[in-house]
Design an enzyme around this catalytic site. Sequence first.
Site, PDB file in Angstrom:
ATOM      1  N   GLU A  35      30.518   6.751  22.264  1.00  0.00           N
ATOM      2  CA  GLU A  35      29.362   7.073  23.091  1.00  0.00           C
ATOM      3  C   GLU A  35      28.247   6.030  22.974  1.00  0.00           C
ATOM      4  O   GLU A  35      27.581   5.717  23.966  1.00  0.00           O
ATOM      5  CB  GLU A  35      28.824   8.464  22.724  1.00  0.00           C
ATOM      6  CG  GLU A  35      29.841   9.591  22.812  1.00  0.00           C
ATOM      7  CD  GLU A  35      30.326   9.842  24.239  1.00  0.00           C
ATOM      8  OE1 GLU A  35      29.759   9.269  25.184  1.00  0.00           O
ATOM      9  OE2 GLU A  35      31.280  10.627  24.402  1.00  0.00           O
ATOM     10  N   GLU A  65      25.108   9.306  28.222  1.00  0.00           N
ATOM     11  CA  GLU A  65      25.917   8.889  27.073  1.00  0.00           C
ATOM     12  C   GLU A  65      25.115   9.010  25.777  1.00  0.00           C
ATOM     13  O   GLU A  65      25.675   9.326  24.721  1.00  0.00           O
ATOM     14  CB  GLU A  65      26.398   7.455  27.254  1.00  0.00           C
ATOM     15  CG  GLU A  65      27.282   7.214  28.472  1.00  0.00           C
ATOM     16  CD  GLU A  65      28.652   7.862  28.384  1.00  0.00           C
ATOM     17  OE1 GLU A  65      28.902   8.654  27.444  1.00  0.00           O
ATOM     18  OE2 GLU A  65      29.485   7.581  29.254  1.00  0.00           O
ATOM     19  N   HIS A  68      25.428  12.441  24.690  1.00  0.00           N
ATOM     20  CA  HIS A  68      26.751  12.680  24.103  1.00  0.00           C
ATOM     21  C   HIS A  68      26.800  12.160  22.661  1.00  0.00           C
ATOM     22  O   HIS A  68      27.443  12.754  21.799  1.00  0.00           O
ATOM     23  CB  HIS A  68      27.829  11.998  24.947  1.00  0.00           C
ATOM     24  CG  HIS A  68      27.977  12.599  26.306  1.00  0.00           C
ATOM     25  ND1 HIS A  68      28.790  12.053  27.272  1.00  0.00           N
ATOM     26  CD2 HIS A  68      27.425  13.708  26.858  1.00  0.00           C
ATOM     27  CE1 HIS A  68      28.730  12.786  28.369  1.00  0.00           C
ATOM     28  NE2 HIS A  68      27.897  13.807  28.142  1.00  0.00           N
ATOM     29  N   GLU A 134      35.674   4.456  30.380  1.00  0.00           N
ATOM     30  CA  GLU A 134      35.675   5.922  30.455  1.00  0.00           C
ATOM     31  C   GLU A 134      37.083   6.474  30.236  1.00  0.00           C
ATOM     32  O   GLU A 134      37.261   7.516  29.591  1.00  0.00           O
ATOM     33  CB  GLU A 134      35.131   6.371  31.807  1.00  0.00           C
ATOM     34  CG  GLU A 134      33.667   6.039  32.044  1.00  0.00           C
ATOM     35  CD  GLU A 134      32.727   6.801  31.116  1.00  0.00           C
ATOM     36  OE1 GLU A 134      33.101   7.897  30.645  1.00  0.00           O
ATOM     37  OE2 GLU A 134      31.618   6.302  30.867  1.00  0.00           O
ATOM     38  N   GLU A 164      33.808  12.356  30.758  1.00  0.00           N
ATOM     39  CA  GLU A 164      34.409  11.027  30.892  1.00  0.00           C
ATOM     40  C   GLU A 164      35.138  10.928  32.232  1.00  0.00           C
ATOM     41  O   GLU A 164      35.061   9.894  32.919  1.00  0.00           O
ATOM     42  CB  GLU A 164      35.393  10.752  29.738  1.00  0.00           C
ATOM     43  CG  GLU A 164      34.852  10.944  28.338  1.00  0.00           C
ATOM     44  CD  GLU A 164      33.719  10.004  27.981  1.00  0.00           C
ATOM     45  OE1 GLU A 164      33.426   9.077  28.760  1.00  0.00           O
ATOM     46  OE2 GLU A 164      33.106  10.196  26.914  1.00  0.00           O
ATOM     47  N   HIS A 167      32.490  10.483  34.960  1.00  0.00           N
ATOM     48  CA  HIS A 167      31.916   9.135  34.993  1.00  0.00           C
ATOM     49  C   HIS A 167      32.906   8.132  35.575  1.00  0.00           C
ATOM     50  O   HIS A 167      32.518   7.247  36.350  1.00  0.00           O
ATOM     51  CB  HIS A 167      31.501   8.704  33.586  1.00  0.00           C
ATOM     52  CG  HIS A 167      30.389   9.522  33.019  1.00  0.00           C
ATOM     53  ND1 HIS A 167      30.067   9.512  31.672  1.00  0.00           N
ATOM     54  CD2 HIS A 167      29.519  10.380  33.599  1.00  0.00           C
ATOM     55  CE1 HIS A 167      29.036  10.321  31.459  1.00  0.00           C
ATOM     56  NE2 HIS A 167      28.695  10.869  32.616  1.00  0.00           N
TER      57      HIS A 167
END
Length: 275
Positions: A35, A65, A68, A134, A164, A167
């Site tokens: 991340e 991110e 995350h 990703e 993920e 994204h």
Amino acid sequence: MFKHVKDMEYTVHVDRPDPRFANLLLEQFGGPHGELKAAMQYMSQSLGCNDPKIRDLLQDIAAEEMSHLEMVGEAIAMLLGPTDKVAKDFPAIHMALLSGGPLLTNSMGIPWTGSYIESTGDIYADLSSDSTAELRAKLIYERLLQQTDDAGVKDMVRFLLSREESHNFSFMQAIGTLQGKGVDKDFRDSQFSKKYMNMSTGEGDFRGPWNQGNGIQYEENPNEKYGGPAKYGKDRGADASGEVAPGYTDHNRNNPQYSQPNPSQGKPQSPTTMH
């Protein structure tokens, strides 16, 4: 401008300490596909991006991110459990000794490094790299999912895995708006940008959209056709349109048969000359 929002994007819940899995989860905290890497890469790319739409996309995802990273770090700290007194065989002893919490390393203890970041300044190249990043992160989360039975942790990992995917989809859609731009443009000897070179011998050659259709020319025996002295076209000259840069010359070290004319003298250069 950044703000500290004390509510997390996703509430992390851990059923019980599991130092072994905490160590595995470090892969997504300080690893090459984790991340922090994603957040730093997308932010770095955005700062050199002059397209306001793509810049907005990169900064939105970079901000997420970071959230995350917070989630993964919180989970690691909870999975470690109390670190004031641990057994000799504690599965995450490096974290217990050094910090009592997550370290910026991968699961093997290798420190995070800025060399993980890929930022070229070319939007097409950067978004292609981001999409792949990703998918790599998704793959790591899929493998992590197999290594824990903790219901709360699995729920968090499934959430991150799904983000993920989201994204990657966003990056792929953005790439679709950039056809023919950046490195997706034809470069220099465009006749070779649509050729597929069959470098195999024997049975088992396969055809598909990667080597047929879409204007692709299939070369059955490229070595026979193009091998030896280069002869597919005359040099355009240093200031010709499409040339790499003024003064550029091809290296001949990989083809001793090729003698390139010297523009200044009008005589062939020796095959042993190094540029």
